[in-house]
Design a protein around this motif. Sequence first.
Motif, PDB file in Angstrom:
ATOM      1  N   UNK A 182       0.838  -1.207   0.000  1.00 30.29           N
ATOM      2  CA  UNK A 182       0.000   0.000   0.000  1.00 30.29           C
ATOM      3  C   UNK A 182       0.872   1.255   0.000  1.00 30.29           C
ATOM      4  N   UNK A 183       1.983   1.203   0.720  1.00 33.66           N
ATOM      5  CA  UNK A 183       2.928   2.337   0.725  1.00 33.66           C
ATOM      6  C   UNK A 183       3.512   2.568  -0.667  1.00 33.66           C
ATOM      7  N   UNK A 184       4.054   1.510  -1.296  1.00 36.63           N
ATOM      8  CA  UNK A 184       4.678   1.705  -2.606  1.00 36.63           C
ATOM      9  C   UNK A 184       3.632   2.028  -3.671  1.00 36.63           C
ATOM     10  N   UNK A 185       2.404   1.536  -3.513  1.00 33.89           N
ATOM     11  CA  UNK A 185       1.334   1.913  -4.442  1.00 33.89           C
ATOM     12  C   UNK A 185       1.080   3.413  -4.362  1.00 33.89           C
ATOM     13  N   UNK A 186       1.037   3.948  -3.165  1.00 33.75           N
ATOM     14  CA  UNK A 186       0.828   5.392  -3.010  1.00 33.75           C
ATOM     15  C   UNK A 186       2.005   6.189  -3.557  1.00 33.75           C
ATOM     16  N   UNK A 187       3.226   5.686  -3.349  1.00 28.82           N
ATOM     17  CA  UNK A 187       4.404   6.384  -3.878  1.00 28.82           C
ATOM     18  C   UNK A 187       4.353   6.420  -5.395  1.00 28.82           C
ATOM     19  N   UNK A 188       4.154   5.259  -6.019  1.00 31.57           N
ATOM     20  CA  UNK A 188       4.160   5.190  -7.480  1.00 31.57           C
ATOM     21  C   UNK A 188       2.965   5.940  -8.056  1.00 31.57           C
ATOM     22  N   UNK A 189       1.806   5.774  -7.427  1.00 31.81           N
ATOM     23  CA  UNK A 189       0.630   6.477  -7.920  1.00 31.81           C
ATOM     24  C   UNK A 189       0.815   7.972  -7.896  1.00 31.81           C
ATOM     25  N   UNK A 190       1.465   8.460  -6.853  1.00 35.35           N
ATOM     26  CA  UNK A 190       1.705   9.901  -6.730  1.00 35.35           C
ATOM     27  C   UNK A 190       2.750  10.373  -7.727  1.00 35.35           C
ATOM     28  N   UNK A 191       3.876   9.628  -7.819  1.00 35.13           N
ATOM     29  CA  UNK A 191       4.982  10.080  -8.663  1.00 35.13           C
ATOM     30  C   UNK A 191       4.766   9.789 -10.149  1.00 35.13           C
ATOM     31  N   UNK A 192       4.126   8.662 -10.455  1.00 36.61           N
ATOM     32  CA  UNK A 192       3.957   8.281 -11.861  1.00 36.61           C
ATOM     33  C   UNK A 192       2.660   8.804 -12.460  1.00 36.61           C
ATOM     34  N   UNK A 193       1.630   9.002 -11.617  1.00 35.70           N
ATOM     35  CA  UNK A 193       0.330   9.415 -12.141  1.00 35.70           C
ATOM     36  C   UNK A 193      -0.175  10.727 -11.537  1.00 35.70           C
ATOM     37  N   UNK A 256      -4.238   9.977 -19.236  1.00 35.61           N
ATOM     38  CA  UNK A 256      -4.838  10.962 -20.135  1.00 35.61           C
ATOM     39  C   UNK A 256      -5.484  12.113 -19.347  1.00 35.61           C
ATOM     40  N   UNK A 257      -6.251  11.777 -18.322  1.00 37.37           N
ATOM     41  CA  UNK A 257      -6.949  12.818 -17.559  1.00 37.37           C
ATOM     42  C   UNK A 257      -5.982  13.690 -16.773  1.00 37.37           C
ATOM     43  N   UNK A 258      -4.949  13.075 -16.202  1.00 39.75           N
ATOM     44  CA  UNK A 258      -3.983  13.841 -15.409  1.00 39.75           C
ATOM     45  C   UNK A 258      -3.157  14.757 -16.299  1.00 39.75           C
ATOM     46  N   UNK A 259      -2.716  14.252 -17.447  1.00 35.85           N
ATOM     47  CA  UNK A 259      -1.943  15.092 -18.373  1.00 35.85           C
ATOM     48  C   UNK A 259      -2.784  16.266 -18.859  1.00 35.85           C
ATOM     49  N   UNK A 272       7.510  12.048 -11.896  1.00 31.46           N
ATOM     50  CA  UNK A 272       7.779  11.284 -13.115  1.00 31.46           C
ATOM     51  C   UNK A 272       6.880  11.731 -14.261  1.00 31.46           C
ATOM     52  N   UNK A 273       5.626  11.986 -13.967  1.00 30.35           N
ATOM     53  CA  UNK A 273       4.697  12.378 -15.025  1.00 30.35           C
ATOM     54  C   UNK A 273       5.077  13.738 -15.610  1.00 30.35           C
ATOM     55  N   UNK A 274       5.588  14.631 -14.782  1.00 28.79           N
ATOM     56  CA  UNK A 274       6.078  15.913 -15.308  1.00 28.79           C
ATOM     57  C   UNK A 274       7.177  15.699 -16.346  1.00 28.79           C
ATOM     58  N   UNK A 275       8.069  14.734 -16.045  1.00 31.32           N
ATOM     59  CA  UNK A 275       9.156  14.466 -16.992  1.00 31.32           C
ATOM     60  C   UNK A 275       8.587  13.905 -18.305  1.00 31.32           C
ATOM     61  N   UNK A 276       7.566  13.077 -18.208  1.00 30.27           N
ATOM     62  CA  UNK A 276       6.950  12.532 -19.418  1.00 30.27           C
ATOM     63  C   UNK A 276       6.239  13.613 -20.221  1.00 30.27           C
ATOM     64  N   UNK A 277       5.614  14.542 -19.517  1.00 27.59           N
ATOM     65  CA  UNK A 277       4.920  15.638 -20.213  1.00 27.59           C
ATOM     66  C   UNK A 277       5.915  16.455 -21.025  1.00 27.59           C
ATOM     67  N   UNK A 278       7.121  16.631 -20.495  1.00 33.11           N
ATOM     68  CA  UNK A 278       8.156  17.356 -21.238  1.00 33.11           C
ATOM     69  C   UNK A 278       8.540  16.618 -22.525  1.00 33.11           C
ATOM     70  N   UNK A 279       8.331  15.298 -22.529  1.00 35.41           N
ATOM     71  CA  UNK A 279       8.643  14.493 -23.714  1.00 35.41           C
ATOM     72  C   UNK A 279       7.422  14.277 -24.608  1.00 35.41           C
ATOM     73  N   UNK A 280       6.341  14.957 -24.280  1.00 35.26           N
ATOM     74  CA  UNK A 280       5.075  14.763 -24.983  1.00 35.26           C
ATOM     75  C   UNK A 280       5.231  15.048 -26.476  1.00 35.26           C
ATOM     76  N   UNK A 281       4.470  14.340 -27.288  1.00 33.76           N
ATOM     77  CA  UNK A 281       4.557  14.518 -28.738  1.00 33.76           C
ATOM     78  C   UNK A 281       4.160  15.929 -29.152  1.00 33.76           C
ATOM     79  N   UNK A 282       4.853  16.458 -30.168  1.00 29.95           N
ATOM     80  CA  UNK A 282       4.505  17.770 -30.697  1.00 29.95           C
ATOM     81  C   UNK A 282       3.109  17.754 -31.307  1.00 29.95           C
ATOM     82  N   UNK A 283       2.779  16.635 -31.913  1.00 33.42           N
ATOM     83  CA  UNK A 283       1.447  16.503 -32.495  1.00 33.42           C
ATOM     84  C   UNK A 283       0.858  15.183 -32.006  1.00 33.42           C
ATOM     85  N   UNK A 307       4.817   3.923 -20.279  1.00 32.71           N
ATOM     86  CA  UNK A 307       5.982   4.107 -19.397  1.00 32.71           C
ATOM     87  C   UNK A 307       5.540   4.300 -17.950  1.00 32.71           C
ATOM     88  N   UNK A 308       4.448   5.012 -17.743  1.00 30.20           N
ATOM     89  CA  UNK A 308       3.914   5.166 -16.383  1.00 30.20           C
ATOM     90  C   UNK A 308       3.447   3.817 -15.843  1.00 30.20           C
TER      91      UNK A 308
END
Length: 510
Positions: A182-193, A256-259, A272-283, A307-308
């Motif tokens: 439950x701890x690592x689920x909350x960590x990953x859910x927070x950082x990845x999503x 999709x909803x978080x982005x 982590x999701x912030x880093x992915x957003x920086x890599x988001x497709x131009x189109x 990746x998430x």
Amino acid sequence: MVLLTFALLGVAVALLYNFYQYTYKYWERRGVPFEPPLPLVGNMKGIGSKYHFRDVNQRIYDQFKGKAPFAGMFMFLKRVAFIIDLDLVKQVLIKDFKAFQDRGVFNNVRDEPLTGHLFTLEGEEWRSMRHKLTPVFTSGKMKHMFGIVVEVGDHLTTTMGNAVSAAAGVGGDVEIKELCARYTTDVIGTCAFGLECNSLADPNAEFRAMGRLLFEKPRHNQLIQTFIFTNAKLARKLRLKILNDDLNNFFMDAVRNTVDHRVKHGIKRNDFLDQLIELHAENENEARQGKGIDLSKGLTIEQMAAQAFVFFIAGFETSSSTMSFCLYELALQQDIQNRLREEIENALKDVPNGQLTYDAMGQMTYLEQVLSETLRKHSIISHLLREANEDYKVPGTEQTIEKGTTIIIPVHNIHHDPEIYPVPDRFDPSRFEPEAIKARHQYAYLPFGDGPRNCIGERFGKMQAKIGLISLLRHFKFGVSDRTEIPLILNKKNFPLSTKNGIHLKVERI
């Protein structure tokens, strides 16, 4: 008509016999030492019921160690080169990586985009994705996410306190593995999503339920799963899927909803999701035309979700298991637990408010040793997989590993080799003192793999495990309860190392 039927039956039997001879005599024809396979199952008899993969691997390892640098075996119909010699391990993972770049693991990006993640991708697609994601896991990025994880660690302490109070009437017994999950689920859910999962507050929270669904309710029965995992390319051609539809839809919608929300409102969380957003497709609306993936313009929303997703499945299960196995060993050896707790308190005594910092954690050398020994004794993944993508002449031999051959590097069995680690079942953090490390072969310790295709999330995984352990050890003492299994009964069905009945310990407030 009867004669024709018998003739056809005879032809079928002859074809099957010839197929058997051609397939299962492969290593014999090549003069490679091998364990004789059984029809259809190869060397996998009893897998998932009587034996785990680590047990099958141990049998092969013990038979051929010292006799050859590698041995032949079969995962059902698939030929496998089982690597034993540590110098050859180095060749496969590092020096001749180009010949063994791919894992040969199933993915079906066209029909199931979540499977198109870094762990499964191959060739140029893997190289491009690895190049894009490597900056996401630097030590600088870890520092940005550190505070988020510490906050979840505080929630872990609160939840453990509640569990201890509830366990007062049953001798202080607490099931540790589920709490760590439950701890690592909350960590990953927070950082990845970027979502507050609340698994620690609510064991039935949606993210935790999805984690259970992933490992406990697969899409297919064991026979079809086995076919997919041992015939990845054919399964992809047949357009098979491996994930439950509910699971797939949940993770796609979550990303999709978080982005959309972050981009619309300009929200930054340094995760982590912030880093992915920086890599988001131009189109992002540009259609992906059928074959392969295109990373030239950044990541599409599907690629971000993949990746998430792998960050979630690789992060929550492995780290929670490592934490719970570590606490189990500390409960059995109070002197090690006391020494570790003393190091933690000494490192934090001069820190303002005693608040854990990234630099203070970096000073905890004994914690690093304890974690390393946990990963050695309790190897979460029993072996590394690679696939030869060209014919490979094995150095110092006349043997060639042919293109298409699966490679197994038996991590668990190397970690439990008494010639490398004396009395391997003993938990001894001193094995990872600097001089002891120097005295061993460089490739005798592989919990995260090695080389260009090692675990990209090693830093993050170790960071979240350490923060969780520090949070708990500062406030609680762990010991043996009436329900503590010595030794632990392990689950033979799950590929990652897991216990059959959880891990029960006596927990007391300090």
